[in-house]
Design an enzyme around this catalytic site. Structure first.
Site, short mmCIF file in Angstrom:
data_model
loop_
_atom_site.label_atom_id
_atom_site.label_comp_id
_atom_site.label_asym_id
_atom_site.label_seq_id
_atom_site.Cartn_x
_atom_site.Cartn_y
_atom_site.Cartn_z
N TYR A 140 0.99 -1.20 0.03
CA TYR A 140 0.00 -0.07 -0.19
C TYR A 140 0.87 1.35 -0.11
O TYR A 140 0.93 2.18 -1.27
CB TYR A 140 -0.95 -0.03 1.15
CG TYR A 140 -2.01 1.04 1.12
CD1 TYR A 140 -3.08 1.12 0.39
CD2 TYR A 140 -1.95 2.43 2.03
CE1 TYR A 140 -3.98 2.02 0.08
CE2 TYR A 140 -2.70 3.25 1.78
CZ TYR A 140 -3.76 3.33 0.89
OH TYR A 140 -4.63 4.34 0.88
N HIS A 189 -15.94 1.87 -4.27
CA HIS A 189 -14.45 1.54 -3.99
C HIS A 189 -14.17 0.51 -3.25
O HIS A 189 -13.10 0.06 -3.25
CB HIS A 189 -14.12 2.90 -3.23
CG HIS A 189 -12.50 3.24 -2.96
ND1 HIS A 189 -11.99 3.20 -4.19
CD2 HIS A 189 -11.63 3.16 -2.22
CE1 HIS A 189 -10.48 3.40 -4.06
NE2 HIS A 189 -10.36 3.41 -2.74
#
Length: 699
Positions: free
Chosen positions: A471, A670
């Site tokens: 990430y 999302h």
């Protein structure tokens, strides 16, 4: 399932997979140029940003037709999906919480698209309180929030439709389940915080002109809704005159204060307070700058307990008296340490949850800062929870890691004893797998932690299918947690590796700031170095290495696959931020500028962003990894145009035989609130695509 690593029979060339036969939809190019500091930038796929056009809708349909046609040919795709469904099909029960005379908890019988909220009174029979599966036929409408009054008699719950960040809020009498008043609409990035039983505070933006899914929203406002009145009469209590991108309001548990936070970015906030016991509504400033984070975790009368990283990159807990909040009067309750701190409260205690190399340990404190005990956790992994109201005697926490399904524990705040409250019955033998943490050097020598999980006895010969996940942004920490999808990957002989990159929050503010703006390349270097480490140590090789990430992690995958296309066999960028010159022009994207900077910020920032922006760095004649881009057509956080434009560029310029496909979920956003059936289908398709393009013919 049989182990797939029988490479002498499984490995086939890309030509045998007949990748050349893919006929991509023709994506039109329309002349369009933007000028940044005298630099002309062509954007021929700009038209794909129009999410309301029939042309874009047809493009989505044609791309999905090609993608699913390709996925349909993978012989073990259904096998993966069926195994994932079987493994997913176990009862999941949340920690209970008390509201009024009822005890509430969430339960999913296994494959329900959304978890159901149940309740029971004392030792009585449990009953369904809210069933989100009844909100829509396809499971795409989810319960997105739930807030009770202190006495538990009223509840305001929010729903999300098709995964959108725009919410509706419905008020209900919790005892009779009768709907009260109008449904509030057009609420975004907001909780609901009750003031007594009279009304509540919430935040939202003005509904944008144009597309509600992609138009810019950058002035957040805090409203007060008085129960029984129309939403049109709701008053703006903060934000009408002061433009802020993110505004939040919460009432303290004693109903004495309204706490207001205001920010322009995802890092740093102002802090205000209103004494609700006074006859007039007066906003008092506590913090008038946005250089640091301030989070009020509790109060005792006018003494506020605040978690902050001001002069403490790893955070500390301070107390200040709101009647005299000058900095010289601040008192440190829990000082900063070398490990990152997060705070929760419950049962009359403070819980300091620390992270050391992305792993948890927890300490219990009195409100004066004296240590009660360090809490014994059931293992090495991630502990979360330890929150509740002041009067409760039992708190709950969950514990998990990459091979241990999340187990809920009941914790006695008086004696520190933990007992298992709910242990899931998952058809997965954790004893057969192991996780190891390693530290490898990045390009500049910085040591980066990575946890590698695989089946015990696995031969490290460079031929193991490996999924590398990362990430690296927004101060978010990636800590160990169990995943059904990853369990299926592991069962099939795969390796799952997670690198804790700079830009995240694993080592505090300094670690975060080492991966932002013109230091963003550090994040990509960290990820590339993780891949090189896995190859060097013969966990895998480039022929068996896939990279995966979502949102900011989708940017990570997009940047790394365009910078080092030779290094990876498969790339899986999900809901990614991929057009770095225009990300800030959509929805609330401008608030991400602390991490990214913007193309208008300066000539240097424009040049830096253009240098790694995935959409702008796809080159003709380069053989990119086999790529499956994933997004949702209702994603109003990272708009799907990012993924559309990236996929179109890759399809146009890809050399060699590796496929470049985009999988677009319809009526999905999302990721939050996504139905179980859609989630299983997506994970199964990603793994099938990955293994197939590594040359696997059967499982």
């Amino acid at each position: 399932m049989k182990n797939i690593i029988l490479l002498t029979t499984l490995l086939v060339s890309s030509t045998m997979i007949a990748q050349h036969s893919i006929q991509y939809p023709k994506t039109k190019k329309a002349a369009h140029k933007d000028v940044y500091f005298s630099n002309e930038i062509e954007d021929p796929y700009r038209w794909l940003e129009d999410d309301r056009s029939v042309e874009t809708e047809n493009w989505v349909k044609e791309q999905n037709k090609v993608t699913f046609s390709y996925l349909d040919q993978i012989p073990f795709r259904n096998q993966l999906k069926e195994r994932m469904q079987k493994l997913w099909n176990y009862e999941k029960i949340s920690a209970p919480f008390k509201e009024g005379k009822y005890t509430y908890f969430y339960k999913n019988n296994g494959l329900q698209n959304q978890s159901v909220l149940y309740r029971k009174e004392n030792s009585g029979k449990e009953e369904v309180f809210l069933d989100p599966n009844s909100f829509s036929k396809d499971g795409s409408t989810s319960l997105a929030g739930l807030n009770f009054t202190n006495d538990g008699k009223l509840v305001a719950y929010s729903i999300s439709e098709a995964g959108s960040d725009w919410r509706k809020v419905i008020v209900m009498n919790a005892e009779t389940k009768e709907i009260i008043g109008d449904t509030l609409v057009d609420i975004k990035f907001s909780g609901v915080s009750w003031y007594k039983n009279e009304g509540f505070y919430y935040s939202s933006y003005d509904k944008p002109m144009g597309s509600e899914l992609s138009a810019k929203t950058d002035q957040h406002k805090l409203y007060y809704h008085k129960l029984g009145t129309k939403q049109s009469l709701d008053k703006v209590v903060f934000g009408a005159d002061f433009k802020r991108r993110y505004v939040g309001g919460s009432v303290t548990e004693d109903n004495s204060y309204l706490i207001i936070t205001a920010a322009n970015a995802t890092s740093g906030n102002e802090l205000y307070v209103v004494d609700l016991n006074k006859p007039t509504f007066v906003i008092q400033t506590l913090i008038d700058y946005m250089n640091y984070d301030y989070d009020v975790v509790d109060n005792k009368g006018n003494l506020f307990f605040i978690s902050t990283n001001e002069d403490a990159p790893n955070k500390k807990l301070i107390a200040l008296d709101v009647t005299n909040p000058v900095k010289s009067n601040w008192k440190t309750i829990i000082p900063e340490t070398k490990n990152v701190l997060s705070i929760s409260t419950g049962g009359g205690y403070i819980f300091a949850q620390y992270m050391k190399d992305a792993l948890s340990f927890v300490k219990q404190y009195n409100y004066d800062g004296t240590l009660v005990r360090e809490i014994k956790l059931p293992g090495i992994g991630t502990a979360s929870g330890f929150g509740g109201k002041k009067e409760v005697k039992t708190l709950y926490f969950s514990f998990t890691n990459y091979v241990t399904p999340g187990t809920t524990y009941a914790y006695n705040v008086s004696n520190g004893e933990s007992t298992i409250y709910q242990k899931p019955k998952v058809d997965f033998n954790s004893e057969l797998y192991t996780s190891e943490q390693v530290f490898y050097p990045s390009k500049d020598g910085t040591k980066i932690p990575m946890i590698i999980t695989y089946k015990k006895g696995l031969k490290l010969d460079g031929n193991n299918p490996t999924m590398l996940y990362g990430y690296g942004g927004f101060n978010i920490s990636v800590t160990p947690s169990f995943s059904i999808a990853n369990a299926v990957w592991l069962e099939n002989g795969g390796i799952y590796a997670v690198a804790n990159l700079r830009g995240g929050g694993e080592y505090g503010k300094e670690w975060h700031d080492a991966g932002i703006q013109q230091k963003k390349q550090n994040v990509f270097d960290d990820f590339i170095a993780a891949a090189e480490y896995l190859i060097q140590k013969q966990y895998t090789s480039s022929n068996f290495l896939a990279i995966s990430g979502r949102s900011n992690g989708g940017l990570l995958v997009g940047a790394c696959m365009t910078q080092r296309p030779d290094l990876f066999k498969v790339a899986l960028p999900g809901v990614g931020v991929l057009d770095m010159l225009r990300y800030h022009t959509f929805t609330a994207g401008a608030g991400w500028a602390y991490d990214y900077g913007t193309a208008e910020q300066s000539q240097e920032m424009f040049t830096y962003l253009k240098g790694y922006s995935p959409v702008h760095n796809v080159k003709n004649g380069v053989a990119y990894p086999a790529t499956l881009v994933t997004t949702g057509d209702h994603d109003d956080r990272v708009v799907p145009a990012h993924s559309f434009k990236f996929a179109a560029n890759l399809q146009e310029k890809q050399a060699g035989s590796n496929p470049v496909l985009i999988r677009i979920d319809v009526n999905a956003g999302h990721g939050a609130g996504k139905s179980v059936s859609s989630t299983i289908a997506e994970f199964a398709d990603m793994q099938a695509f990955t293994l197939y393009n590594m040359g696997i013919k059967k499982l």
